[in-house]
Design a protein around this motif. Sequence first.
Motif, PDB file in Angstrom:
ATOM      1  N   THR A 136      26.306  46.043  34.967  1.00 42.82           N
ATOM      2  CA  THR A 136      25.765  47.253  34.338  1.00 42.82           C
ATOM      3  C   THR A 136      26.487  48.521  34.778  1.00 42.82           C
ATOM      4  O   THR A 136      26.497  49.516  34.060  1.00 42.82           O
ATOM      5  CB  THR A 136      24.259  47.377  34.631  1.00 42.82           C
ATOM      6  OG1 THR A 136      23.705  48.419  33.832  1.00 42.82           O
ATOM      7  CG2 THR A 136      23.986  47.663  36.105  1.00 42.82           C
ATOM      8  N   ASN A 137      27.118  48.483  35.966  1.00 42.22           N
ATOM      9  CA  ASN A 137      27.834  49.667  36.456  1.00 42.22           C
ATOM     10  C   ASN A 137      29.314  49.622  36.093  1.00 42.22           C
ATOM     11  O   ASN A 137      30.129  50.337  36.672  1.00 42.22           O
ATOM     12  CB  ASN A 137      27.685  49.790  37.978  1.00 42.22           C
ATOM     13  CG  ASN A 137      28.333  48.629  38.717  1.00 42.22           C
ATOM     14  OD1 ASN A 137      28.546  47.563  38.145  1.00 42.22           O
ATOM     15  ND2 ASN A 137      28.652  48.831  39.987  1.00 42.22           N
ATOM     16  N   SER A 138      29.686  48.790  35.115  1.00 44.80           N
ATOM     17  CA  SER A 138      31.090  48.608  34.755  1.00 44.80           C
ATOM     18  C   SER A 138      31.727  49.895  34.242  1.00 44.80           C
ATOM     19  O   SER A 138      31.131  50.634  33.459  1.00 44.80           O
ATOM     20  CB  SER A 138      31.220  47.521  33.690  1.00 44.80           C
ATOM     21  OG  SER A 138      32.548  47.463  33.211  1.00 44.80           O
ATOM     22  N   LYS A 139      32.964  50.128  34.671  1.00 49.34           N
ATOM     23  CA  LYS A 139      33.782  51.237  34.181  1.00 49.34           C
ATOM     24  C   LYS A 139      34.854  50.743  33.211  1.00 49.34           C
ATOM     25  O   LYS A 139      35.844  51.432  32.957  1.00 49.34           O
ATOM     26  CB  LYS A 139      34.443  51.967  35.359  1.00 49.34           C
ATOM     27  CG  LYS A 139      33.469  52.601  36.332  1.00 49.34           C
ATOM     28  CD  LYS A 139      32.644  53.698  35.677  1.00 49.34           C
ATOM     29  CE  LYS A 139      31.690  54.358  36.666  1.00 49.34           C
ATOM     30  NZ  LYS A 139      30.821  55.350  35.999  1.00 49.34           N
ATOM     31  N   GLY A 140      34.656  49.535  32.665  1.00 46.24           N
ATOM     32  CA  GLY A 140      35.606  49.004  31.706  1.00 46.24           C
ATOM     33  C   GLY A 140      36.817  48.390  32.392  1.00 46.24           C
ATOM     34  O   GLY A 140      36.800  48.059  33.570  1.00 46.24           O
ATOM     35  N   GLY A 141      37.885  48.248  31.615  1.00 43.54           N
ATOM     36  CA  GLY A 141      39.097  47.656  32.160  1.00 43.54           C
ATOM     37  C   GLY A 141      39.886  46.924  31.094  1.00 43.54           C
ATOM     38  O   GLY A 141      39.747  47.184  29.896  1.00 43.54           O
ATOM     39  N   ILE A 142      40.723  45.984  31.536  1.00 42.69           N
ATOM     40  CA  ILE A 142      41.621  45.250  30.661  1.00 42.69           C
ATOM     41  C   ILE A 142      41.235  43.777  30.686  1.00 42.69           C
ATOM     42  O   ILE A 142      40.996  43.200  31.751  1.00 42.69           O
ATOM     43  CB  ILE A 142      43.090  45.369  31.139  1.00 42.69           C
ATOM     44  CG1 ILE A 142      43.480  46.830  31.358  1.00 42.69           C
ATOM     45  CG2 ILE A 142      44.029  44.680  30.157  1.00 42.69           C
ATOM     46  CD1 ILE A 142      43.470  47.677  30.128  1.00 42.69           C
TER      47      ILE A 142
ATOM     48  N   ILE B 206      41.122  42.768  34.557  1.00 40.90           N
ATOM     49  CA  ILE B 206      41.613  43.888  35.374  1.00 40.90           C
ATOM     50  C   ILE B 206      40.514  44.938  35.383  1.00 40.90           C
ATOM     51  O   ILE B 206      40.245  45.595  34.374  1.00 40.90           O
ATOM     52  CB  ILE B 206      42.935  44.437  34.808  1.00 40.90           C
ATOM     53  CG1 ILE B 206      43.971  43.305  34.688  1.00 40.90           C
ATOM     54  CG2 ILE B 206      43.461  45.556  35.702  1.00 40.90           C
ATOM     55  CD1 ILE B 206      45.245  43.706  33.975  1.00 40.90           C
ATOM     56  N   ASP B 207      39.867  45.071  36.517  1.00 43.70           N
ATOM     57  CA  ASP B 207      38.597  45.784  36.639  1.00 43.70           C
ATOM     58  C   ASP B 207      38.821  47.262  36.940  1.00 43.70           C
ATOM     59  O   ASP B 207      39.368  47.616  37.984  1.00 43.70           O
ATOM     60  CB  ASP B 207      37.789  45.121  37.763  1.00 43.70           C
ATOM     61  CG  ASP B 207      36.364  45.640  37.879  1.00 43.70           C
ATOM     62  OD1 ASP B 207      35.997  46.550  37.114  1.00 43.70           O
ATOM     63  OD2 ASP B 207      35.626  45.119  38.738  1.00 43.70           O
TER      64      ASP B 207
ATOM     65  N   LEU C 298      31.892  45.471  41.856  1.00 49.68           N
ATOM     66  CA  LEU C 298      32.584  44.878  40.709  1.00 49.68           C
ATOM     67  C   LEU C 298      32.017  45.376  39.380  1.00 49.68           C
ATOM     68  O   LEU C 298      30.825  45.614  39.256  1.00 49.68           O
ATOM     69  CB  LEU C 298      32.479  43.357  40.763  1.00 49.68           C
ATOM     70  CG  LEU C 298      33.236  42.636  41.873  1.00 49.68           C
ATOM     71  CD1 LEU C 298      32.877  41.157  41.878  1.00 49.68           C
ATOM     72  CD2 LEU C 298      34.748  42.814  41.706  1.00 49.68           C
ATOM     73  N   GLY C 299      32.898  45.477  38.379  1.00 52.15           N
ATOM     74  CA  GLY C 299      32.464  45.782  37.026  1.00 52.15           C
ATOM     75  C   GLY C 299      32.569  44.583  36.112  1.00 52.15           C
ATOM     76  O   GLY C 299      31.829  44.445  35.141  1.00 52.15           O
ATOM     77  N   ILE C 300      33.514  43.688  36.417  1.00 55.13           N
ATOM     78  CA  ILE C 300      33.722  42.463  35.636  1.00 55.13           C
ATOM     79  C   ILE C 300      34.327  41.425  36.564  1.00 55.13           C
ATOM     80  O   ILE C 300      35.102  41.752  37.463  1.00 55.13           O
ATOM     81  CB  ILE C 300      34.660  42.725  34.421  1.00 55.13           C
ATOM     82  CG1 ILE C 300      34.759  41.484  33.529  1.00 55.13           C
ATOM     83  CG2 ILE C 300      36.027  43.214  34.850  1.00 55.13           C
ATOM     84  CD1 ILE C 300      35.475  41.728  32.204  1.00 55.13           C
ATOM     85  N   VAL C 301      33.935  40.157  36.382  1.00 54.83           N
ATOM     86  CA  VAL C 301      34.437  39.105  37.266  1.00 54.83           C
ATOM     87  C   VAL C 301      34.465  37.793  36.514  1.00 54.83           C
ATOM     88  O   VAL C 301      33.598  37.483  35.690  1.00 54.83           O
ATOM     89  CB  VAL C 301      33.562  38.990  38.538  1.00 54.83           C
ATOM     90  CG1 VAL C 301      32.153  38.502  38.214  1.00 54.83           C
ATOM     91  CG2 VAL C 301      34.211  38.095  39.580  1.00 54.83           C
TER      92      VAL C 301
END
Length: 293
Positions: free
Chosen positions: A81-87, A138-139, A288-291
């Motif tokens: 939920t705290n993700s800042k996006g990424g690739i 890529i977080d 983490l934002g994505i894993v």
Amino acid sequence: MLLKVKGLLSVFAMVCLFSSCGLGDNEKFYLTNPTDKSIDVEIADQKYTVEPNGIVELNLSEGTHTMVLPDKETVKFKVFTNSKGGIINPTKSPHVIFTMIYVVDDKAASSFMPPTNKVLIDGIEYEGPIRITDAMFIDNNVYRCTYSVGEAFPEVLTTGDQNSKGNMKSKFFTKNEFVDFFNNALGDANYHEANKIAGGETTITEKQSLVFPVANFENKELQENANKLIATVKGYMDAETGSEQEKFQKQYHDNMMALVNSHKDYTNAVESQKYNDFVAQIGSFVGLGIVEL
């Protein structure tokens, strides 16, 4: 207020006039294909065709998702939920993170010195605030890039802080995008093509090595609080909804304060080193934002 922007690339320094500004982090995901062939990818039951050197913008909800890769292999991943996006990088191609320095004058530039690396890109050596990763996810919670692939560093930035001497901003690049950026800044559109080595190495500076922490403290109170933290982080990693994740984030804060308090008067040097390593490891999970699962 007028500023200059400095970017260190290899032995060359780029300086242009700018006026200062700060923007929020980009919170979107970008599906990239920095290859010479189109690819088909499926994410959360949605099919995407990404053209050669193409980029597709994604909005992903929190929770667990499944991605079907071009070779039909499936990969599960989680968005927090705290993700800042990424690739999202299904071809695992090299991507570059580069940091630009914005300053009011050359004198102020010495106050803004991001870490630099010497790296190879297609066998050519570059030196500067450059990091390279080939991770599938890529977080941006890790890299905090303001600008993503396909976006340019701005020529004008503004800030309400009249005392500001400068700032640093980072951007994601595909490898080819970074090569074009460097060539353009150097004023030689053919520089990389003329100097690259066929089959030459591209350095990967960012190692993907998330290791879940294990607590092994002699001090009973320290061990108990560490165990609570581990249980909280495991709960956070398993949580699917934003409200569940936020509940574990609050628990994490409370548990971490208890750990800090149980360590503050502890003087054992070996235990203190284990404590520092444990705190660094466990903190990397909550941020983490994505894993990949």
